[in-house]
Scaffold this active site. Structure first.
Site, short mmCIF file in Angstrom:
data_model
loop_
_atom_site.label_atom_id
_atom_site.label_comp_id
_atom_site.label_asym_id
_atom_site.label_seq_id
_atom_site.Cartn_x
_atom_site.Cartn_y
_atom_site.Cartn_z
N LYS A 150 28.33 12.39 63.67
CA LYS A 150 28.17 11.46 64.39
C LYS A 150 29.47 10.22 64.06
CE LYS A 150 25.41 7.36 63.86
NZ LYS A 150 26.09 6.01 63.59
N ASN A 151 29.48 10.12 62.94
CA ASN A 151 30.63 9.05 62.68
C ASN A 151 32.11 9.62 62.97
OD1 ASN A 151 28.51 7.26 62.16
ND2 ASN A 151 28.82 7.07 60.00
N ARG B 64 19.38 7.16 67.14
CA ARG B 64 20.77 7.26 67.21
C ARG B 64 21.56 8.14 66.18
NH1 ARG B 64 21.84 1.72 65.41
NH2 ARG B 64 23.80 2.61 65.41
N ARG C 265 28.90 -7.96 59.95
CA ARG C 265 29.74 -6.90 60.18
C ARG C 265 31.01 -7.63 60.87
NH1 ARG C 265 26.69 -1.50 61.27
NH2 ARG C 265 28.61 -0.47 60.63
N CYS D 285 23.29 -1.65 64.29
CA CYS D 285 22.46 -1.71 63.34
C CYS D 285 22.55 -3.00 62.54
CB CYS D 285 22.58 -0.76 62.12
SG CYS D 285 21.81 0.75 62.56
N ASP E 185 25.29 5.08 53.70
CA ASP E 185 24.48 5.69 54.71
C ASP E 185 23.57 6.41 54.06
OD1 ASP E 185 25.55 4.24 56.63
OD2 ASP E 185 26.70 5.90 57.39
#
Ligand code: UD1
Length: 428
Positions: free
Chosen positions: A31-32, A406, A131, A126, A314
């Site tokens: 995903k990232n 997600r 952030r 999230c 993560d």
């Protein structure tokens, strides 16, 4: 979008714990890596980016909608995504999509580089402490963009961006990516110092090279990008998801079973595999398969989250889940995000013994956990609560699952194929 759209509605998972998970799962594309690479398509004019290995996830659909809003045409079938970008696109990102996902901010760099102007409402995603986007904005300003913060949105304006020497205060993944993309169309050479070294950065660098942008040094702390006037169509592949792989390996470990993940090079998981070994887990690597098995009782360990190649933040909640059942004490330092330990309150409801001191969690291993109702506050915390439920006695109801969709494609099918007893409940 099929399955994931439906699953988005499933808000609760009932987990009947105590069954060891055994078997093999195939790992999705990361995903990232897919999110920034999709954003890189914005740099194209009248060209096409073809990507294989794109996971079908809620966040990916959000990025897809964002790109379509800007004017791209996208087809997505069986993990192949084809993005056609017209000569002209819009440069304003819509608030309702950006609020859903922080990674929408990855559109800022490529948009201002290509259109000379970009508008980004302040993003969501999230809740992991504050952030901010200051590194992204400072970097773009150094390249000549004028940054204005007004009415909850950022506007960046520039003629053609200019190559610059940028030193990040912290190796931020998103800032490194945004600046690499912006630099690809800037005039001259950009150096990004103290750059993030994550494998997802190298995946983006590879795609940018395929699009015709000379990028060097990815995977090291200095990235050099030589800007070009125009990029061209390209086809490339998304790397495997090391966070998903770690989650399944840990699901095997926490249930005293043995899970093999397939389709992932062990080299990008060194920190996680090393920590699991230190905790007493047997790791077996063969080609692109990694197997984790409990060789005896687990031992407490010290974990510190760090930028790559350190232990990934993560996978911190999932590792903490595993350590709640280890012999002795574990110490977990969260040094990437300032409030990513809030899940411990939910962990405690299941019987975990954890004490929080600033950004350090002290975990005292217990012999068993007892199922109850818990709530997930973010994507990885949700995954960790599912792991705890799989290990707990009786039944655990994990609520607020929308975060989990997600990040994990086919989660229910994959867990069931390993022997998990789970039910999904839709929101009434
Ligand atoms: C990415 C990942 C996320 C992962 C994180 C760290 C994606 C889509 N998301 O998020 O899953 O947890 O890397 O590995 O790839 N910071 C600032 N100012 C900035 C930018 C960041 O202070 O302008 C701080 C953040 O608050 C945080 C730290 O830097 O404390 C790291 O954040 P960063 O690496 O930027 O994370 P993301 O790119 O948002």
């Amino acid at each position: 979008m099929g399955m994931n759209e439906e699953r988005k509605l499933a808000d609760k998972m009932l987990v009947r714990g105590g069954k060891p998970l055994n078997g093999t799962v195939d790992i999705q594309g990361a995903k990232n890596a897919a999110l920034p690479i999709m954003a890189a398509s914005i740099l194209l004019r009248g060209q096409r980016l073809t990507l294989d290995g794109v996971p079908n996830l809620y966040d990916i659909q959000t990025m897809r909608r964002l790109l379509c809003h800007l004017g791209a045409e996208i087809s997505f079938d069986k993990h192949r995504m084809v993005i056609d970008v017209p000569e002209e696109i819009k440069c304003e990102t819509p608030v309702e999509l950006v609020r859903q996902m922080r990674a929408s901010s990855l559109a800022l760099g490529p948009l201002v580089a290509r259109c000379g102007r970009a508008l980004l409402p302040l993003p969501g995603g999230c809740v992991l402490g504050s952030r901010p986007l200051d590194f992204h904005l400072k970097g773009l300003a150094k390249m000549g963009a004028e940054i204005e913060l007004k009415g909850g949105a950022v506007t960046a304006t520039a003629g053609r961006l200019k190559g610059a020497n940028i030193t990040l205060d912290f190796p931020s993944v998103g800032a490194t990516e945004n600046l690499m993309m912006a630099a690809a169309l800037a005039e001259g050479v950009t150096f990004i110092e103290n750059a993030a070294k994550e494998p997802e950065i190298s995946n983006l660098a590879e795609i940018l090279r395929l699009m015709g942008a000379p990028v060097k040094g990815d995977g090291t702390e200095t990235i050099r990008v030589t800007g070009v006037e125009r990029l061209h169509s390209a086809a490339g592949e998304i790397i495997p998801d090391r966070i998903e792989a770690a989650t399944y390996l840990m699901a095997g470990v926490i249930t005293n079973g043995s899970v093999t993940v397939r389709g992932i090079p062990a080299g990008i998981m060194d920190a996680v595999l090393g920590k699991l070994q230190e905790a007493g887990v047997e790791i077996d690597i063969f080609n692109d398969e990694i197997c984790a098995k409990c060789a005896g009782p687990l031992k407490g360990v010290t974990v510190r989250t760090l930028p790559y190649p350190g232990f990934p933040t993560d996978t911190q909640p999932q590792m903490m889940a595993v350590l709640t059942l280890a012999d002795g004490t574990s110490v977990i330092h969260e040094s990437v995000f300032d409030s990513r330990l809030l899940h411990i309150n939910e962990f405690k409801k299941l019987g975990a013994k954890i004490e929080l001191q600033d950004n350090v969690a002290i975990v005292t291993g217990v012999k068993k956990l007892a199922g109850t109702e818990v709530h997930s506050s973010n994507l990885r915390a949700g995954a960790a609560l599912i792991l705890l439920g799989l290990a707990a006695e009786e039944e655990t109801l994990v609520c607020d699952l929308q975060h989990v969709w997600r990040g994990y494609e086919g989660l229910v099918e994959k867990l069931r194929s390993l022997g998990a007893e789970i039910e999904i409940e839709a929101v009434e």
